[in-house]
Design a protein around this motif. Sequence first.
Motif, PDB file in Angstrom:
ATOM      1  N   ASP A 273       0.767  33.312  34.101  1.00 35.83           N
ATOM      2  CA  ASP A 273       1.102  32.329  34.958  1.00 35.83           C
ATOM      3  C   ASP A 273       0.220  32.466  36.317  1.00 35.83           C
ATOM      4  N   GLY A 274      -0.149  31.373  36.353  1.00 34.47           N
ATOM      5  CA  GLY A 274      -0.570  31.238  37.719  1.00 34.47           C
ATOM      6  C   GLY A 274      -0.186  31.564  39.168  1.00 34.47           C
TER       7      GLY A 274
ATOM      8  N   LYS B  86     -10.596  34.724  36.907  1.00 36.09           N
ATOM      9  CA  LYS B  86      -9.836  33.679  35.993  1.00 36.09           C
ATOM     10  C   LYS B  86     -10.077  32.553  36.710  1.00 36.09           C
ATOM     11  N   GLY B  87     -11.308  32.133  37.884  1.00 31.96           N
ATOM     12  CA  GLY B  87     -11.577  31.098  37.939  1.00 31.96           C
ATOM     13  C   GLY B  87     -12.688  31.497  39.884  1.00 31.96           C
TER      14      GLY B  87
ATOM     15  N   HIS C 282     -14.658  21.945  36.253  1.00 28.71           N
ATOM     16  CA  HIS C 282     -13.913  22.064  36.958  1.00 28.71           C
ATOM     17  C   HIS C 282     -15.100  22.401  38.076  1.00 28.71           C
TER      18      HIS C 282
ATOM     19  N   THR D  87      -6.620  34.934  26.671  1.00 27.87           N
ATOM     20  CA  THR D  87      -5.892  33.539  26.913  1.00 27.87           C
ATOM     21  C   THR D  87      -7.812  32.308  27.193  1.00 27.87           C
ATOM     22  N   PHE D  88      -8.242  31.815  27.083  1.00 36.26           N
ATOM     23  CA  PHE D  88      -9.372  31.152  28.204  1.00 36.26           C
ATOM     24  C   PHE D  88      -8.707  29.829  28.517  1.00 36.26           C
ATOM     25  N   ASN D  89      -8.834  29.661  29.435  1.00 31.83           N
ATOM     26  CA  ASN D  89      -8.914  27.967  29.765  1.00 31.83           C
ATOM     27  C   ASN D  89      -9.944  27.581  29.249  1.00 31.83           C
ATOM     28  N   PRO D  90      -9.908  25.821  29.718  1.00 34.49           N
ATOM     29  CA  PRO D  90     -10.498  25.791  28.978  1.00 34.49           C
ATOM     30  C   PRO D  90     -12.058  25.665  29.680  1.00 34.49           C
ATOM     31  N   ASN D  91     -12.060  25.680  30.649  1.00 33.44           N
ATOM     32  CA  ASN D  91     -13.325  26.201  31.754  1.00 33.44           C
ATOM     33  C   ASN D  91     -13.812  27.709  30.645  1.00 33.44           C
TER      34      ASN D  91
ATOM     35  N   THR E   2      -1.664  39.369  31.308  1.00 25.97           N
ATOM     36  CA  THR E   2      -2.379  38.891  30.490  1.00 25.97           C
ATOM     37  C   THR E   2      -1.153  38.884  28.985  1.00 25.97           C
TER      38      THR E   2
ATOM     39  N   GLN F  80      -6.911  33.003  31.592  1.00 23.39           N
ATOM     40  CA  GLN F  80      -6.060  32.440  31.829  1.00 23.39           C
ATOM     41  C   GLN F  80      -4.561  33.475  31.932  1.00 23.39           C
TER      42      GLN F  80
END
Lengths: 356, 112, 340
Positions: free
Chosen positions: C295-296, C315-316, C172, C284-288, C303, C292
């Motif tokens: 719904d973004g 979240k990022g 990312h 849930t984790f996102n790939p980085n 969650t 997650q």
Amino acid sequence: MKIEGKKRLWQQYQKEIAGDRYFYVRSCVRQNFFPGAEAVFLKIMQDELGKDVYENPAHTSCTGIGYHCDIVPFDTAMTVVARQFSLMAEAGYENFVTSCITSFGLYSEVLETWNHFPEKQEQAARFLHEATGRPFARPSNVSHASDIIYKYRHEIAARAQYRLVNSLTGEPLKGVEHIGCHYAKMFPSKGVGGAEYPYVLVGMIEEWGGEVVDYPERRHCCGFGFRHYAVRANRGYSLSCSRKKFESMQPYKPDFILTNCPGCPMFLDRWQYVISEMEGKTYGPGNEGIPVLTYEELAGLVLGYDPWDIGLQVHQVSVEPLLKKMGIAYDPDGKYLGPGGKYLGRPENPANIYFV
Amino acid sequence: MPRWGYKIHEDRQVIWEEGDFSLVERIRLAEPSLCLCISCGTCASGCTAAQFTDFSLRRVIIQLQRGRIEEVRQEIDRCMLCGKCILTCPRGVNTRHLVLCIRKELSGDVLY
Amino acid sequence: MMTKTVAVIGGGPAGMEASKELAFNGFQVVLLESGARLGGHMNQWDRLFPNKRPAGEILESLYRNFPGSITVMTETNITSIGRNADRFILRTAGRDVIEADALLVCTGFRVFDAILKEEYGYGIYDNVITSVDLEQWFKEKRPVLTSHGRVPATVGFIHCVGSRDEKSGNLHCSKVCCVTAVKQAVELKEKLPEARIFCFYMDLRMFGLGYEELYKESQEKYRIQFIRGRLSEAFENMDGSLMAKVEDTLTAKPLRINLDLLVLMVGFLPSDGTAAIGSLLGLTFNPNGFLQPRDGHLQPHDTEQQGVFLAGSCKGPKNLEETLADARSAVLRIRQYLTN
């Protein structure tokens, strides 16, 4: 530079190195380039350390040079490698030791390929069987011969006749080290100390009393480049790479260059002469070059072997300045005498670089 | 000397410290918008001269900033001063004046 | 109706802002922070992009009118999270038990460990520092000098250290480092007017209002030089300066440049707390590795676990504006959840 930072990294890159019962495979080119190096390895392992090192004369080139010159396909290389492993298993060995860095890189690449693509291993086993009828086997440990010398560096130090210390001043001798690209650049975890700050040669130099100097182009390739060297018109590329390194290391005034690979000492040694002819430039004090040694040769000197018994007379850059610094008693008249006192002949004196 | 059949190559690596930054310093005083170039290439894509000669104002500016005066000298006269680039530059670089300044400096006139 | 309790996990800007808003909305709030004090990364920061506002102002504002009704627990590590009917039971390493009707996860980020980019020499070469180190120097009003005590004549900022880098395992974009580099380069130029300052970048991502303007100002007024090329390796010269190797991609040639100080713009990674709390709650984790949301776009705080909500940089990568806005938005969502 913070040595603690390097030490922290070195601790992360410790690899498993087998302790005994080695199946040893030779380099294609080293016996011509540095004829004593492999013999010194065997002498140290067998006579000094009492290890079991087995060689099978039926082993062949790993095809690494052909592979890197784009003339041997990888499938062929894998089959040849499978045959070497089969010879090892047949002799009852599991620990595979290579003399050559490119072989080490190729064996590692083949094994990693087989780990990731089992169908490639099946194919290699099938090709091996069809071509030779031999059973397929894999080694449990693959090490480069320098890994083993590194592993036993303390034992070698304990038997040392000479140390990497200036016998007149008591100062440590300064060495630069060059591990060869295929030792760790492809698989950093397979090299002692990793790829960026490799420790395999540093460990030897430090253990034997010397000091390692790090210089800006340390990571740069010696320029062997296989096809670059194989084609004469391309050799300027190889030469220019080595020159870049010499220019970068010269201000640090190294007493010697220690190498890991069959190709690197060849080029770092011979190109010093070529540069002296082309540009009149030399990189040691006065018109001296910087002596270039393989790790076995250096270990041999530390152990007190006669420099002419271990082939140092075929180096292009005269090693005598280093021998003098180490305080090694050598016979200047014996340099060009082979076994039994046979005169080997003496090369012509080069015009611009110190030569004894 | 032996006939080698090969020679030492000229190193392609550019050593920053070997650049001659005197020209860019003088040009910058005459045309400060020079510093705003982001190498987007809009100037070069619509350039009259670039269609038929090996001219890129984007490259000229970057070579100027890198202190590569010879490269600038070889290219700068190809500009036809049509003004297309000044019309399109998103960063408002006064490109036409910049070209004129570079030419003047290189022809020996001292701007500053 | 009994007052509902919300446990806010993480006391950085998102957690503090959300706690305040929750309290103003009449909820009982327990704010749990693993560190010694609230404020998160703001505590280490001197000034903020794009307007160089002192970070202390934001901290002050977060503390201002901080409701006394909020139970703040610092140096608190959560060891387990269970449920009893609709209530959450949180246990801490200090054997406290906290009950709550909803959880808001504000566990935030950590920065990339620059030691992992071995070839850049952080922790090995004397004059390689990170953006966090430099910010600390600014905050402490420490003079910017090399390890040998000299005023640096050349400084390089390396963008994307540990971001957009498969070798570091991080795909990312950390988003805020580009503008941080420009801000720090400008601040450094203000302190060292004679220094030549370079930014080495792959892309410059000036995504916020005022960022592009700052970038432009840095070029025109401060004469920061931007070289499009990613550092392949650095090496220490004899005098302790660094030899950096990049490709000057716009001239398509390898470039070697000596720099007295190298600043690594370390990227944005999920914090250890984000990883730990996410695992405890089965989120849930996102790939980085960030958390997650369901719904973004449409359910940015929800969650998969009912009653567990997310806010902020867990979240990022987010800048401070986004973090604070996200925290307030999460409070609205929690109010909706607890009052229906």
